[in-house]
Write a protein that holds these residues in place. Structure first.
Motif, mmCIF file in Angstrom:
data_model
loop_
_atom_site.group_PDB
_atom_site.id
_atom_site.type_symbol
_atom_site.label_atom_id
_atom_site.label_comp_id
_atom_site.label_asym_id
_atom_site.label_seq_id
_atom_site.Cartn_x
_atom_site.Cartn_y
_atom_site.Cartn_z
ATOM 1 N N ARG A 14 -3.034 6.871 -2.053
ATOM 2 C CA ARG A 14 -2.956 6.491 -0.549
ATOM 3 C C ARG A 14 -1.532 6.973 0.055
ATOM 4 O O ARG A 14 -1.342 7.411 1.155
ATOM 5 N N LYS A 15 -0.546 6.845 -0.951
ATOM 6 C CA LYS A 15 0.788 7.162 -0.752
ATOM 7 C C LYS A 15 0.951 8.741 -0.170
ATOM 8 O O LYS A 15 1.746 8.953 0.701
ATOM 9 N N PHE A 16 0.088 9.562 -0.853
ATOM 10 C CA PHE A 16 0.283 11.044 -0.506
ATOM 11 C C PHE A 16 -1.119 11.363 0.232
ATOM 12 O O PHE A 16 -1.330 12.461 0.311
ATOM 13 N N GLU A 17 -1.990 10.099 0.741
ATOM 14 C CA GLU A 17 -2.919 10.507 1.652
ATOM 15 C C GLU A 17 -3.959 11.556 1.114
ATOM 16 O O GLU A 17 -4.722 12.196 1.893
ATOM 17 N N PHE A 18 -4.298 11.217 -0.210
ATOM 18 C CA PHE A 18 -5.388 11.730 -0.932
ATOM 19 C C PHE A 18 -6.537 10.950 -0.751
ATOM 20 O O PHE A 18 -7.224 10.580 -1.904
ATOM 21 N N PHE A 19 -7.088 10.456 0.516
ATOM 22 C CA PHE A 19 -8.156 9.509 0.715
ATOM 23 C C PHE A 19 -9.530 9.869 0.021
ATOM 24 O O PHE A 19 -10.306 9.258 -0.475
ATOM 25 N N SER A 20 -9.583 11.343 -0.167
ATOM 26 C CA SER A 20 -11.046 11.804 -0.429
ATOM 27 C C SER A 20 -11.216 11.647 -2.011
ATOM 28 O O SER A 20 -12.176 11.524 -2.653
ATOM 29 N N LEU A 21 -10.066 11.469 -2.774
ATOM 30 C CA LEU A 21 -9.917 11.428 -4.337
ATOM 31 C C LEU A 21 -10.143 9.983 -4.456
ATOM 32 O O LEU A 21 -10.622 9.628 -5.537
ATOM 33 N N ILE A 22 -9.737 8.943 -3.757
ATOM 34 C CA ILE A 22 -10.015 7.400 -3.774
ATOM 35 C C ILE A 22 -11.521 7.296 -3.914
ATOM 36 O O ILE A 22 -11.961 6.353 -4.917
ATOM 37 N N LYS A 23 -12.270 8.095 -3.233
ATOM 38 C CA LYS A 23 -13.689 7.902 -3.155
ATOM 39 C C LYS A 23 -14.443 8.212 -4.502
ATOM 40 O O LYS A 23 -15.668 7.684 -4.941
ATOM 41 N N ASP A 30 -4.569 2.125 -14.835
ATOM 42 C CA ASP A 30 -4.426 0.971 -14.030
ATOM 43 C C ASP A 30 -4.997 1.510 -12.584
ATOM 44 O O ASP A 30 -4.312 2.270 -11.820
ATOM 45 N N ARG A 31 -6.340 1.147 -12.163
ATOM 46 C CA ARG A 31 -6.989 1.652 -10.973
ATOM 47 C C ARG A 31 -6.205 1.254 -9.744
ATOM 48 O O ARG A 31 -6.067 2.199 -8.858
ATOM 49 N N GLN A 32 -5.720 0.243 -9.382
ATOM 50 C CA GLN A 32 -4.882 -0.139 -8.499
ATOM 51 C C GLN A 32 -3.708 0.796 -8.161
ATOM 52 O O GLN A 32 -3.385 1.302 -7.171
ATOM 53 N N SER A 33 -3.126 0.998 -9.279
ATOM 54 C CA SER A 33 -1.876 1.967 -9.141
ATOM 55 C C SER A 33 -2.244 3.470 -8.857
ATOM 56 O O SER A 33 -1.642 4.055 -8.187
ATOM 57 N N VAL A 34 -3.264 3.907 -9.418
ATOM 58 C CA VAL A 34 -3.849 4.976 -8.836
ATOM 59 C C VAL A 34 -4.176 5.266 -7.484
ATOM 60 O O VAL A 34 -3.857 6.060 -6.735
ATOM 61 N N VAL A 35 -5.023 4.177 -6.998
ATOM 62 C CA VAL A 35 -5.344 4.072 -5.710
ATOM 63 C C VAL A 35 -4.139 4.010 -4.733
ATOM 64 O O VAL A 35 -3.772 4.626 -3.817
#
Length: 245
Positions: A184-193, A175-180
């Protein structure tokens, strides 16, 4: 959607060893296993189908320990890793070993005679192997400690109640949105990309990968992640970063 295996009272190493033992008994297919860890205790599991992928320094200095690499590191094969720790001890794991025996002597004893069982079977004839009287006395006086250390150094391969089933670990669509949201919650923004972007791209990119590796599977054991690849192979990721000898 990741299958989780853990047992109270047992370390991740024990669960890994138990899973590997179950896989070794799988008759219908040959499965190779890679354990990603800096914990050198796990080298005792290495054989023709099991390797340990270890980080020595940073992310670039790595080594894949198969039987030959274990011999290069210690001077003997995986079958004597437990004997080595039983003789020299390991303070980090509270393994006493034999008082007065260090790395060099432990290696020499294993090379000349063999493991703990062989050493104590031949304890009356160790002079024939050019072992000094002083060293023989240390071995005699430290036999109880050596035997106890052998038990402590050996990983458990029969953790009770571990209902491991390979087919139960098949990886499913995420579930992509759940992963995103989690990243975001743990501020791993680079991984979202690095996630497939947009619904169409996510569908096309992920499903191509998923279909080409339809037998990929994933597990989590305490701090350890196991990934089954198309070979099929099983990869164990453990959070210990520094190596323990």
């Amino acid at each position: 959607k990741i299958k989780i295996y853990e047992r109270e009272g047992f370390e991740a190493d024990d669960v890994i060893a138990t899973v590997i033992e179950k896989i070794r008994r799988t008759e219908d297919q040959k499965i190779t296993s890679v354990i990603v860890s800096g914990d050198m205790d796990l080298l005792q599991l290495v054989d023709d189908n099991v390797s340990v992928y270890a980080l020595r320094k940073g992310m670039s200095d790595i080594v894949m320990y198969d039987s030959e690499e274990v011999k290069k590191k210690y001077g003997f094969g995986p079958e004597h890793v437990v004997d080595y720790k039983s003789l020299r001890g390991d303070q980090s794991d509270n393994i006493p070993g034999v008082p007065g025996i260090g790395e060099k002597t432990a290696t020499e004893l294993i090379g000349r005679i063999g493991g703990i069982s062989e050493i104590y079977k031949k304890i009356e004839r160790l002079k024939d192997y050019k072992i000094s009287e002083n060293m023989i006395k240390k071995l005699v006086d430290g036999e109880e400690s050596a035997r106890m250390s052998q038990k402590l150094a050996t990983v458990v391969k029969d953790v009770p109640g571990l209902d491991f089933k390979l087919e139960a670990c098949a990886m499913k669509d995420f579930d992509r949105q759940s992963v995103v949201d989690l990243l975001r919650k743990f501020e791993f923004f680079s991984l979202i990309k690095r996630l497939p972007g947009g619904e169409e791209e996510a569908h096309n990119t992920y499903h191509v990968s998923h279909n080409s590796m339809s037998r990929v599977m994933c597990l989590v054991l305490c701090d350890t992640c196991l990934v089954f690849r198309d070979n099929p192979a099983i990869i164990f990721f453990e959070s210990h970063s520094p190596q323990k000898s």
